[in-house]
Design a protein around this motif. Sequence first.
Motif, mmCIF file in Angstrom:
data_model
loop_
_atom_site.group_PDB
_atom_site.id
_atom_site.type_symbol
_atom_site.label_atom_id
_atom_site.label_comp_id
_atom_site.label_asym_id
_atom_site.label_seq_id
_atom_site.Cartn_x
_atom_site.Cartn_y
_atom_site.Cartn_z
ATOM 1 N N ASP A 24 0.899 -1.015 -0.078
ATOM 2 C CA ASP A 24 0.072 -0.076 -0.139
ATOM 3 C C ASP A 24 0.962 1.136 -0.051
ATOM 4 O O ASP A 24 0.513 2.312 -0.683
ATOM 5 C CB ASP A 24 -0.769 0.049 1.085
ATOM 6 C CG ASP A 24 -2.383 -1.006 0.890
ATOM 7 O OD1 ASP A 24 -2.399 -1.399 -0.129
ATOM 8 O OD2 ASP A 24 -2.815 -1.215 1.846
ATOM 9 N N GLU A 28 0.519 4.024 -2.832
ATOM 10 C CA GLU A 28 0.095 5.327 -2.702
ATOM 11 C C GLU A 28 1.292 6.270 -3.288
ATOM 12 O O GLU A 28 1.021 7.512 -3.477
ATOM 13 C CB GLU A 28 0.075 5.390 -1.092
ATOM 14 C CG GLU A 28 -0.366 6.856 -0.724
ATOM 15 C CD GLU A 28 -1.736 7.334 -1.274
ATOM 16 O OE1 GLU A 28 -1.825 8.452 -1.505
ATOM 17 O OE2 GLU A 28 -2.734 6.358 -1.419
ATOM 18 N N ARG A 31 0.542 6.952 -6.539
ATOM 19 C CA ARG A 31 -0.688 8.120 -6.582
ATOM 20 C C ARG A 31 0.080 9.554 -6.260
ATOM 21 O O ARG A 31 -0.221 10.428 -6.910
ATOM 22 C CB ARG A 31 -1.688 7.853 -5.623
ATOM 23 C CG ARG A 31 -2.847 8.607 -5.885
ATOM 24 C CD ARG A 31 -4.042 8.159 -5.257
ATOM 25 N NE ARG A 31 -4.126 8.237 -3.609
ATOM 26 C CZ ARG A 31 -4.597 9.583 -3.513
ATOM 27 N NH1 ARG A 31 -5.356 10.406 -4.307
ATOM 28 N NH2 ARG A 31 -4.590 9.833 -2.107
ATOM 29 N N GLN A 32 0.839 9.677 -5.148
ATOM 30 C CA GLN A 32 1.357 11.089 -4.964
ATOM 31 C C GLN A 32 2.433 11.522 -5.830
ATOM 32 O O GLN A 32 2.332 13.006 -5.677
ATOM 33 C CB GLN A 32 1.932 10.873 -3.597
ATOM 34 C CG GLN A 32 1.020 10.545 -2.282
ATOM 35 C CD GLN A 32 -0.268 11.663 -1.911
ATOM 36 O OE1 GLN A 32 0.073 12.552 -2.388
ATOM 37 N NE2 GLN A 32 -1.323 11.159 -1.392
ATOM 38 N N VAL A 186 2.659 10.273 1.509
ATOM 39 C CA VAL A 186 2.211 9.045 1.695
ATOM 40 C C VAL A 186 1.822 8.813 3.168
ATOM 41 O O VAL A 186 0.772 8.113 3.269
ATOM 42 C CB VAL A 186 3.222 7.919 1.098
ATOM 43 C CG1 VAL A 186 2.911 6.398 1.428
ATOM 44 C CG2 VAL A 186 3.645 8.226 -0.288
ATOM 45 N N GLU A 189 -1.456 10.318 4.037
ATOM 46 C CA GLU A 189 -2.615 9.540 3.550
ATOM 47 C C GLU A 189 -2.815 8.198 3.940
ATOM 48 O O GLU A 189 -4.159 7.765 4.067
ATOM 49 C CB GLU A 189 -2.298 9.398 1.808
ATOM 50 C CG GLU A 189 -3.607 8.884 0.981
ATOM 51 C CD GLU A 189 -4.546 10.076 1.088
ATOM 52 O OE1 GLU A 189 -5.686 9.530 0.783
ATOM 53 O OE2 GLU A 189 -4.385 11.256 1.387
#
Length: 319
Positions: A24, A28, A31-32, A186, A189
């Motif tokens: 994860d 992430e 995504r970031q 990260v 989030e």
Amino acid sequence: MSTHRIAIVAMQGVQLLDVIGPSDVFAEANRQSGRDHYSVEVVSTSGNPIRGSSGLALIPDHLIDDEPCDFDTLLVAGDPLIQERPLPEALLLWVKRMSERTSRFGSVCSGAFVLGEAGLLDGKRATTHWSQAAEFAKRFPDVKLEPNRIFTKDGNVWTSAGVTAGIDLALAIVEQDLGLEIALKVARELVVFLKRPGGQTQFSTLLAGQVAQKTPIRVAQDFIADNLAADLTVGAVANRVGMSERNFSRQFKQEVGMTPADYVESMRLEAGRRLAEDTRIPLKKIATDIGFNDDVAFRRSFSRRFGTSPAAYRRSFGT
């Protein structure tokens, strides 16, 4: 930039968070950062579903018998009963071979036993879950075991303590690859609050505090928590609970696992971190409210403990 391929080795009985936590983090980070920097693939010794220690199952992406893959990072996930299970020779040979083909390799939790059996940690600094550290040290005397660290990096070898420490290790990898700003984003989030430095103890201050059972020490801990701005020198706190300074220090260290001074600093820093995150109180006022002489001392201690300044932390995590 090409995608960085990460292989996570998972055996039957694996602690699933050792696999899912780092996965994860890397997802992430993609995504970031706005790009697919990482791909994570689970490797197993057979094509059967990998039944985790919780009873849930994973489907492996690759088998060790498949054609050799060009992975960039290799991590071995842990198993709560790894001390009691024989490690397949084919797995050890595959891990050893792959470690020579990757830019870095390591383990999460008791996955260090696999690296140890493969001879990949001899002469290296390493860590593992605290509950298995004694057995690890006995089996692998040539490894420089650091049992209290959250994670350890020695050259291109990364090892971490138990379960959630795999998230810290993954965040450290992201920081190395993509920078501190992405790693902090990260962490925020995923609501892990802060990227903990590897040298931090496996036990949080509050968790360590819960271990103490004797009344005078618990009284002292309660007073410290409620009076962070007070005089919390060893002598002052010892006098408050009716103990000599020497006896108080010895008993406190024995029960809590750290010195009274370290405990006080940790409690103050945890309070300062929460205030920096949840309020708009000026950092100078926070420093004095939690017992530091000035904001310079607060900033120095905060940076040493958390790897970033109070101001930078507030920018990343503040409400």
